[in-house]
Design a protein around this motif. Structure first.
Motif, PDB file in Angstrom:
ATOM      1  N   ALA A  14       0.842  -1.196   0.000  1.00 53.70           N
ATOM      2  CA  ALA A  14       0.000   0.000   0.000  1.00 53.70           C
ATOM      3  C   ALA A  14       0.879   1.249   0.000  1.00 53.70           C
ATOM      4  O   ALA A  14       1.898   1.311   0.708  1.00 53.70           O
ATOM      5  CB  ALA A  14      -0.914  -0.003   1.205  1.00 53.70           C
ATOM      6  N   GLY A  15       0.478   2.222  -0.797  1.00 48.37           N
ATOM      7  CA  GLY A  15       1.260   3.436  -0.948  1.00 48.37           C
ATOM      8  C   GLY A  15       2.256   3.382  -2.089  1.00 48.37           C
ATOM      9  O   GLY A  15       2.838   4.406  -2.465  1.00 48.37           O
ATOM     10  N   GLY A  16       2.454   2.203  -2.646  1.00 40.94           N
ATOM     11  CA  GLY A  16       3.401   2.032  -3.733  1.00 40.94           C
ATOM     12  C   GLY A  16       2.805   2.360  -5.086  1.00 40.94           C
ATOM     13  O   GLY A  16       1.673   2.831  -5.188  1.00 40.94           O
ATOM     14  N   SER A  17       3.582   2.082  -6.124  1.00 41.88           N
ATOM     15  CA  SER A  17       3.188   2.408  -7.492  1.00 41.88           C
ATOM     16  C   SER A  17       3.415   1.218  -8.416  1.00 41.88           C
ATOM     17  O   SER A  17       4.275   0.367  -8.156  1.00 41.88           O
ATOM     18  CB  SER A  17       4.013   3.595  -8.014  1.00 41.88           C
ATOM     19  N   LEU A  18       2.643   1.193  -9.471  1.00 40.10           N
ATOM     20  CA  LEU A  18       2.814   0.229 -10.554  1.00 40.10           C
ATOM     21  C   LEU A  18       2.476   0.936 -11.858  1.00 40.10           C
ATOM     22  O   LEU A  18       1.649   1.853 -11.868  1.00 40.10           O
ATOM     23  CB  LEU A  18       1.890  -0.977 -10.400  1.00 40.10           C
ATOM     24  N   ARG A  19       3.091   0.474 -12.933  1.00 38.03           N
ATOM     25  CA  ARG A  19       2.717   0.945 -14.260  1.00 38.03           C
ATOM     26  C   ARG A  19       2.319  -0.248 -15.112  1.00 38.03           C
ATOM     27  O   ARG A  19       3.116  -1.158 -15.338  1.00 38.03           O
ATOM     28  CB  ARG A  19       3.858   1.709 -14.931  1.00 38.03           C
ATOM     29  N   LEU A  20       1.082  -0.216 -15.557  1.00 38.12           N
ATOM     30  CA  LEU A  20       0.575  -1.245 -16.455  1.00 38.12           C
ATOM     31  C   LEU A  20       0.740  -0.791 -17.899  1.00 38.12           C
ATOM     32  O   LEU A  20       0.638   0.389 -18.202  1.00 38.12           O
ATOM     33  CB  LEU A  20      -0.897  -1.533 -16.172  1.00 38.12           C
ATOM     34  N   SER A  21       0.979  -1.759 -18.759  1.00 36.58           N
ATOM     35  CA  SER A  21       1.091  -1.485 -20.186  1.00 36.58           C
ATOM     36  C   SER A  21       0.000  -2.221 -20.938  1.00 36.58           C
ATOM     37  O   SER A  21      -0.410  -3.315 -20.542  1.00 36.58           O
ATOM     38  CB  SER A  21       2.457  -1.937 -20.713  1.00 36.58           C
ATOM     39  N   CYS A  22      -0.437  -1.618 -22.024  1.00 36.12           N
ATOM     40  CA  CYS A  22      -1.400  -2.245 -22.917  1.00 36.12           C
ATOM     41  C   CYS A  22      -0.867  -2.089 -24.332  1.00 36.12           C
ATOM     42  O   CYS A  22      -0.903  -0.983 -24.886  1.00 36.12           O
ATOM     43  CB  CYS A  22      -2.767  -1.603 -22.772  1.00 36.12           C
ATOM     44  N   LYS A  74       5.101   2.991 -30.253  1.00 40.60           N
ATOM     45  CA  LYS A  74       5.033   1.593 -29.810  1.00 40.60           C
ATOM     46  C   LYS A  74       3.601   1.070 -29.786  1.00 40.60           C
ATOM     47  O   LYS A  74       3.376  -0.089 -29.446  1.00 40.60           O
ATOM     48  CB  LYS A  74       5.639   1.455 -28.410  1.00 40.60           C
ATOM     49  N   ASN A  75       2.646   1.947 -30.096  1.00 38.78           N
ATOM     50  CA  ASN A  75       1.221   1.589 -30.030  1.00 38.78           C
ATOM     51  C   ASN A  75       0.880   0.972 -28.678  1.00 38.78           C
ATOM     52  O   ASN A  75       0.216  -0.068 -28.573  1.00 38.78           O
ATOM     53  CB  ASN A  75       0.843   0.621 -31.157  1.00 38.78           C
ATOM     54  N   THR A  76       1.340   1.642 -27.651  1.00 40.76           N
ATOM     55  CA  THR A  76       1.178   1.144 -26.289  1.00 40.76           C
ATOM     56  C   THR A  76       0.609   2.241 -25.408  1.00 40.76           C
ATOM     57  O   THR A  76       1.000   3.408 -25.509  1.00 40.76           O
ATOM     58  CB  THR A  76       2.516   0.659 -25.717  1.00 40.76           C
ATOM     59  N   VAL A  77      -0.332   1.852 -24.563  1.00 40.94           N
ATOM     60  CA  VAL A  77      -0.934   2.749 -23.590  1.00 40.94           C
ATOM     61  C   VAL A  77      -0.496   2.300 -22.204  1.00 40.94           C
ATOM     62  O   VAL A  77      -0.396   1.094 -21.935  1.00 40.94           O
ATOM     63  CB  VAL A  77      -2.472   2.710 -23.698  1.00 40.94           C
ATOM     64  N   TYR A  78      -0.249   3.269 -21.337  1.00 42.72           N
ATOM     65  CA  TYR A  78       0.223   2.978 -19.991  1.00 42.72           C
ATOM     66  C   TYR A  78      -0.761   3.495 -18.957  1.00 42.72           C
ATOM     67  O   TYR A  78      -1.353   4.559 -19.118  1.00 42.72           O
ATOM     68  CB  TYR A  78       1.590   3.616 -19.757  1.00 42.72           C
ATOM     69  N   LEU A  79      -0.913   2.734 -17.894  1.00 47.36           N
ATOM     70  CA  LEU A  79      -1.695   3.176 -16.737  1.00 47.36           C
ATOM     71  C   LEU A  79      -0.732   3.290 -15.567  1.00 47.36           C
ATOM     72  O   LEU A  79      -0.235   2.279 -15.057  1.00 47.36           O
ATOM     73  CB  LEU A  79      -2.804   2.180 -16.419  1.00 47.36           C
TER      74      LEU A  79
END
Length: 124
Positions: A14-22, A74-79
């Motif tokens: 909790a409190g951390g970060s992540l980056r998702l890729s699509c 790269k045709n990539t979306v990031y969250l």
């Protein structure tokens, strides 16, 4: 053929970060709305945020914590997910549809194409 592949999920405190890729194929971002959705066990799929024509809608639960970006080359979306909470735990999906978000917003049923999902677990 439209194809979406998510990656980047995992376990975070909790409190951390992540980056998702699509990673997307079969279409260009300019012509499609892209949405991120999530589904926790026993709950309905809910919209997190969506974007089209440089306009972004956010669910109230993630405003100020989650952002979306893209790399058109790269045709990539990031969250990008910051200040994660245990209640953010879910399978996260990216989705696409050849419509403007002004007409569909975060309605999951309006999106035609879906990735397979990536698990995000936030430990307390």
């Amino acid at each position: 053929e439209v194809h979406l592949v998510e990656s980047g999920g995992g376990l975070v405190q909790a409190g951390g970060s992540l980056r998702l890729s699509c990673a997307a194929s079969g279409f260009t971002f300019d012509d499609y709305a892209i949405g991120w959705f999530r589904q926790a066990p026993g709950k309905e799929r809910e919209g997190v945020l969506c974007v089209s024509s440089s306009v972004t809608y956010y669910a109230d639960s993630v405003k100020g914590r989650f952002t979306i970006s893209s790399d058109n080359a790269k045709n990539t979306v990031y969250l990008q997910m910051n200040s994660l909470k245990p209640e953010d735990t879910a399978v996260y999906y990216c989705a696409a549809v050849a419509r403007d978000i002004a007409t569909i917003g975060l309605q999951a049923v309006m999106y035609d194409y879906w990735g397979q999902g990536t698990q995000v677990t936030v430990a307390s």
